[in-house]
Scaffold this active site. Structure first.
Site, PDB file in Angstrom:
ATOM      1  N   HIS A  49     -16.477   6.400  42.539  1.00  0.00           N
ATOM      2  CA  HIS A  49     -17.868   6.823  42.322  1.00  0.00           C
ATOM      3  C   HIS A  49     -17.871   8.276  41.866  1.00  0.00           C
ATOM      4  O   HIS A  49     -17.140   9.082  42.427  1.00  0.00           O
ATOM      5  CB  HIS A  49     -18.657   6.696  43.623  1.00  0.00           C
ATOM      6  N   ARG A  80       0.840  -1.210   0.000  1.00  0.00           N
ATOM      7  CA  ARG A  80       0.000   0.000   0.000  1.00  0.00           C
ATOM      8  C   ARG A  80       0.864   1.244   0.000  1.00  0.00           C
ATOM      9  O   ARG A  80       2.034   1.188   0.378  1.00  0.00           O
ATOM     10  CB  ARG A  80      -0.806   0.076   1.304  1.00  0.00           C
ATOM     11  N   GLY A  83     -18.153 -11.017   6.150  1.00  0.00           N
ATOM     12  CA  GLY A  83     -16.921 -11.571   6.698  1.00  0.00           C
ATOM     13  C   GLY A  83     -15.710 -11.302   5.831  1.00  0.00           C
ATOM     14  O   GLY A  83     -15.811 -10.665   4.769  1.00  0.00           O
ATOM     15  N   ALA A 117     -25.253  -9.393   9.522  1.00  0.00           N
ATOM     16  CA  ALA A 117     -25.398  -8.675  10.801  1.00  0.00           C
ATOM     17  C   ALA A 117     -24.228  -8.971  11.734  1.00  0.00           C
ATOM     18  O   ALA A 117     -24.405  -9.261  12.914  1.00  0.00           O
ATOM     19  CB  ALA A 117     -26.722  -9.055  11.463  1.00  0.00           C
ATOM     20  N   GLY A 118     -23.019  -8.938  11.175  1.00  0.00           N
ATOM     21  CA  GLY A 118     -21.817  -9.100  11.999  1.00  0.00           C
ATOM     22  C   GLY A 118     -21.358  -7.729  12.485  1.00  0.00           C
ATOM     23  O   GLY A 118     -22.037  -6.717  12.278  1.00  0.00           O
ATOM     24  N   VAL A 119     -20.171  -7.717  13.092  1.00  0.00           N
ATOM     25  CA  VAL A 119     -19.672  -6.492  13.717  1.00  0.00           C
ATOM     26  C   VAL A 119     -19.538  -5.351  12.700  1.00  0.00           C
ATOM     27  O   VAL A 119     -20.048  -4.242  12.915  1.00  0.00           O
ATOM     28  CB  VAL A 119     -18.300  -6.762  14.391  1.00  0.00           C
ATOM     29  N   GLY A 143      -1.857  -1.097   7.351  1.00  0.00           N
ATOM     30  CA  GLY A 143      -2.730  -2.197   6.936  1.00  0.00           C
ATOM     31  C   GLY A 143      -4.197  -1.836   6.846  1.00  0.00           C
ATOM     32  O   GLY A 143      -4.581  -0.662   6.764  1.00  0.00           O
ATOM     33  N   THR A 144      -5.011  -2.872   6.876  1.00  0.00           N
ATOM     34  CA  THR A 144      -6.466  -2.716   6.812  1.00  0.00           C
ATOM     35  C   THR A 144      -6.931  -1.821   7.947  1.00  0.00           C
ATOM     36  O   THR A 144      -7.741  -0.909   7.762  1.00  0.00           O
ATOM     37  CB  THR A 144      -7.136  -4.108   6.978  1.00  0.00           C
TER      38      THR A 144
HETATM   39  C1  LIG Z   1     -14.310  -1.876   8.452  1.00  0.00           C
HETATM   40  C2  LIG Z   1     -13.453  -2.643   9.428  1.00  0.00           C
HETATM   41  C3  LIG Z   1     -13.461  -2.292  10.755  1.00  0.00           C
HETATM   42  C4  LIG Z   1     -12.676  -2.981  11.661  1.00  0.00           C
HETATM   43  N1  LIG Z   1     -12.706  -2.597  12.962  1.00  0.00           N
HETATM   44  C5  LIG Z   1     -11.959  -3.257  13.867  1.00  0.00           C
HETATM   45  C6  LIG Z   1     -11.930  -2.845  15.211  1.00  0.00           C
HETATM   46  O1  LIG Z   1     -12.594  -1.887  15.590  1.00  0.00           O
HETATM   47  N2  LIG Z   1     -11.156  -3.527  16.074  1.00  0.00           N
HETATM   48  C7  LIG Z   1     -10.416  -4.608  15.676  1.00  0.00           C
HETATM   49  O2  LIG Z   1      -9.742  -5.204  16.514  1.00  0.00           O
HETATM   50  N3  LIG Z   1     -10.403  -5.014  14.394  1.00  0.00           N
HETATM   51  C8  LIG Z   1     -11.149  -4.362  13.485  1.00  0.00           C
HETATM   52  N4  LIG Z   1     -11.111  -4.743  12.182  1.00  0.00           N
HETATM   53  C9  LIG Z   1     -10.261  -5.897  11.812  1.00  0.00           C
HETATM   54  C10 LIG Z   1      -8.787  -5.466  11.713  1.00  0.00           C
HETATM   55  O3  LIG Z   1      -8.671  -4.436  10.767  1.00  0.00           O
HETATM   56  C11 LIG Z   1      -7.921  -6.647  11.333  1.00  0.00           C
HETATM   57  O4  LIG Z   1      -8.132  -7.704  12.232  1.00  0.00           O
HETATM   58  C12 LIG Z   1      -6.443  -6.267  11.363  1.00  0.00           C
HETATM   59  O5  LIG Z   1      -6.179  -5.207  10.493  1.00  0.00           O
HETATM   60  C13 LIG Z   1      -5.568  -7.463  10.990  1.00  0.00           C
HETATM   61  O6  LIG Z   1      -4.242  -7.069  11.028  1.00  0.00           O
HETATM   62  P1  LIG Z   1      -3.128  -7.803  10.159  1.00  0.00           P
HETATM   63  O7  LIG Z   1      -1.845  -7.170  10.545  1.00  0.00           O
HETATM   64  O8  LIG Z   1      -3.244  -9.269  10.292  1.00  0.00           O
HETATM   65  O9  LIG Z   1      -3.469  -7.494   8.629  1.00  0.00           O
HETATM   66  P2  LIG Z   1      -3.910  -6.192   7.836  1.00  0.00           P
HETATM   67  O10 LIG Z   1      -4.260  -5.077   8.722  1.00  0.00           O
HETATM   68  O11 LIG Z   1      -4.917  -6.658   6.858  1.00  0.00           O
HETATM   69  O12 LIG Z   1      -2.590  -5.763   7.080  1.00  0.00           O
HETATM   70  C14 LIG Z   1      -1.990  -6.543   6.112  1.00  0.00           C
HETATM   71  C15 LIG Z   1      -1.143  -5.651   5.233  1.00  0.00           C
HETATM   72  O13 LIG Z   1      -0.310  -6.492   4.432  1.00  0.00           O
HETATM   73  C16 LIG Z   1      -0.166  -5.908   3.165  1.00  0.00           C
HETATM   74  N5  LIG Z   1       0.221  -6.979   2.241  1.00  0.00           N
HETATM   75  C17 LIG Z   1      -0.469  -8.102   1.944  1.00  0.00           C
HETATM   76  N6  LIG Z   1       0.217  -8.883   1.089  1.00  0.00           N
HETATM   77  C18 LIG Z   1       1.367  -8.212   0.823  1.00  0.00           C
HETATM   78  C19 LIG Z   1       2.483  -8.482   0.006  1.00  0.00           C
HETATM   79  N7  LIG Z   1       2.573  -9.605  -0.716  1.00  0.00           N
HETATM   80  N8  LIG Z   1       3.480  -7.566  -0.042  1.00  0.00           N
HETATM   81  C20 LIG Z   1       3.410  -6.410   0.679  1.00  0.00           C
HETATM   82  N9  LIG Z   1       2.374  -6.097   1.486  1.00  0.00           N
HETATM   83  C21 LIG Z   1       1.368  -7.000   1.554  1.00  0.00           C
HETATM   84  C22 LIG Z   1      -1.534  -5.335   2.862  1.00  0.00           C
HETATM   85  O14 LIG Z   1      -1.429  -4.305   1.896  1.00  0.00           O
HETATM   86  C23 LIG Z   1      -1.935  -4.805   4.234  1.00  0.00           C
HETATM   87  O15 LIG Z   1      -1.610  -3.454   4.373  1.00  0.00           O
HETATM   88  C24 LIG Z   1     -11.864  -4.064  11.239  1.00  0.00           C
HETATM   89  C25 LIG Z   1     -11.832  -4.410   9.881  1.00  0.00           C
HETATM   90  C26 LIG Z   1     -12.615  -3.709   8.991  1.00  0.00           C
HETATM   91  C27 LIG Z   1     -12.560  -4.091   7.541  1.00  0.00           C
END
Ligand SMILES: Cc1cc2nc3c(=O)[nH]c(=O)nc-3n(C[C@H](O)[C@H](O)[C@H](O)COP(=O)(O)OP(=O)(O)OC[C@H]3O[C@@H](n4cnc5c(N)ncnc54)[C@H](O)[C@@H]3O)c2cc1C
Length: 462
Positions: free
Chosen positions: A441, A35, A268, A177-179, A40-41
């Site tokens: 309190h 990215r 999901g 109806a998930g989170v 990340g996400t």
């Molecule tokens: C709308 C939404 C709301 C959320 N809200 C919450 C919340 O409130 N609380 C919570 O705990 N979780 C929440 N989550 C879930 C949370 O975002 C994820 O559980 C978490 O981001 C997972 O982290 P990760 O490090 O495993 O992967 P990710 O955050 O998905 O990061 C993986 C990264 O790896 C990179 N990547 C992948 N493959 C490659 C490659 N080959 N080369 C280089 N880079 C690569 C991707 O570009 C990405 O940036 C939410 C998710 C969404 C979609």
């Protein structure tokens, strides 16, 4: 190319935390991210932007519903969508650039581009092949698809598209109806959309304590969300600015169609491993498409680890972070550990929902002797003052030993309150230990203490 002790693939909460911990432990580390920005996400299209919109829309809800009662008169604010999006983008930017700063501070190299693993000990980014003693895959997840549903991220969107719509839709249909579906559904409901949630099961937020599920759904209905339960979506049809969703009710197989301006597909997420070349190195996968690891986050290929959403377990940022720290310690020759029994889950709606440990249904299934201590926020002075009396704290404890086995909260600041129970569980505390701890309190946390008291001789304020 440079030689590293560790190369981490992915800079989400799993990857970036792992990278920083590896550096703190004295390892030479790089993190690859495809990215434009780190985080990340979670930081870019997940936790952070969704919480910004939940916050803004909650403020509007407070102004519309509770200000006048407190003597705060005047016109309620109206929605400037462009500005709200700008606020969300600024929040994302502050967080992602914060990780960039932390990488520099800890001397973590950011290798920009998409990585693949040509063989153990090598990571290819663009034309460069880097040598490394260890590889940690933290490539995260992507939205799961649904047969008959084609996402265009304009009219039929995943959570990513739902966070950057051009305007607030008049009619939003949420599939699932998930989170994620309920958080984003309540954002748009507060902003004025007519929101219909279509769910395959008969309950919302599958896997949660049944009592919480019922109260949560009732609360969201009161806030204006409509639910179609037990409905299997057959297909979506996207026109230019409208869509149709066709579903069949499971109880009688009858077919129905609803119109929408936007359809959010929130059914999901699935592990993301595209382009990594896992086949080439022979990494074993689970039946559900996750990277298979042992208790030390090692894959079947020596020197290659995996953490976060790409392996099994709850897809949560803090679970990924904990695994990131623990895997870093394993690589550095220490003994990283994650207590999977004490991972909280939070839904950031209003009221918030939070849980940790076993549900009542799980304890029944296990045939355990347990007791329930419950306390309503109606009996909490602070909650009443803040128009936040809806909801309750429920603590489950072992009948003989009084040890806390699980806790479920729906109510104000549930996502913060749950952590005192996490700490208690981590230390193997009894409900009485919590009940005997002085709580300030007036705070919401007194409701936690009262629920703990309810596991024993009874709460005071009920
Ligand atoms: C709308 C939404 C709301 C959320 N809200 C919450 C919340 O409130 N609380 C919570 O705990 N979780 C929440 N989550 C879930 C949370 O975002 C994820 O559980 C978490 O981001 C997972 O982290 P990760 O490090 O495993 O992967 P990710 O955050 O998905 O990061 C993986 C990264 O790896 C990179 N990547 C992948 N493959 C490659 C490659 N080959 N080369 C280089 N880079 C690569 C991707 O570009 C990405 O940036 C939410 C998710 C969404 C979609």
């Amino acid at each position: 190319m440079a030689n590293y002790d560790v190369i981490i693939i992915g800079s989400g909460p799993g990857g970036y935390v792992c990278a920083i911990r590896c550096a703190q432990l004295g390892l030479k580390v790089a993190c690859v991210e495809g990215r434009e920005t780190l985080g990340g996400t979670c930081l870019n299209v997940g936790c952070i932007p969704s919480k910004a919109l939940l916050h803004a829309s909650h403020m509007l809800h407070e102004a519309e519903h509770n200000f006048a009662a407190m003597g705060l008169k005047g016109k309620s604010p109206s929605v400037d969508w462009k500005q709200m999006m700008a606020y969300k983008e600024k929040t994302i930017g502050q967080n992602t650039s914060g990780i960039e700063f932390l990488f520099k501070k800890n001397k973590v190299d950011w290798l920009k581009g998409w990585a693949s693993i040509p063989e153990a000990g090598k990571v290819k980014v663009g034309d460069d092949v880097h040598e490394t003693k260890n590889i940690i895959i933290a490539s995260g997840s992507e939205p799961a698809s649904l047969p008959g549903v084609e996402v265009d991220e304009k009219v039929v969107v995943t959570s990513t598209g739902a966070l950057e719509l051009g305007k607030v839709p008049k009619k939003l249909v949420v599939i699932g109806a998930g989170v994620i579906g309920l958080e984003l559904g309540s954002v748009y409901a507060r902003l004025g959309s007519e929101v219909t949630v279509v769910e395959f099961l008969d309950v919302v937020t599958p896997g949660m304590d049944a009592e919480i599920q019922k109260t949560f759904q009732r609360t969201l209905k009161k806030q204006g969300l409509t639910f179609v339960m037990g409905a299997a979506v057959q297909k979506t049809e996207a026109m230019k600015t409208k869509a149709k969703v066709t579903y069949k009710l499971r109880k009688d197989d009858s077919e129905h169609v609803i119109d929408a301006d936007v359809v959010l597909v929130a059914t999901g997420r699935k592990p993301y491993t595209e382009g990594l070349g896992l086949d080439t190195v022979g990494i074993k996968m689970t039946e559900r498409g996750q990277i298979a690891v042992n208790g030390k986050w090692e894959t079947n290929v020596p020197g290659i680890y995996a953490i976060g959403d790409v392996i099994e377990g709850p897809m949560l940022a803090h679970k990924a972070e904990d695994e990131g720290m623990a895997a870093a310690e394993q690589v550095a020759g220490k003994h990283g550990h994650v207590n999977y029994g004490v991972i909280p889950g939070v839904i950031y709606t209003h009221p918030e929902v939070a849980n940790v440990g076993a549900t009542e249904e799980e304890l029944k299934e296990q045939g355990r002797d347990y007791k329930v201590g419950k306390f309503s926020f109606m009996g909490n002075g602070r909650a009443k003052a803040n128009f936040a009396g809806d909801g309750f704290v429920k603590i489950l404890a072992d009948k003989d030993t009084d040890r806390i086995l699980g806790a479920h909260i729906i109510g104000p600041a549930a996502g913060d309150l749950i952590h005192e129970i996490c700490v208690a569980m981590e230390f193997g505390a009894s409900a009485e230990d919590l009940a005997m701890t002085c709580h300030a309190h007036p705070t919401y946390s007194e409701a936690v203490r009262e629920a703990a008291l309810a596991c024993g001789d009874g709460p005071i304020h009920m």
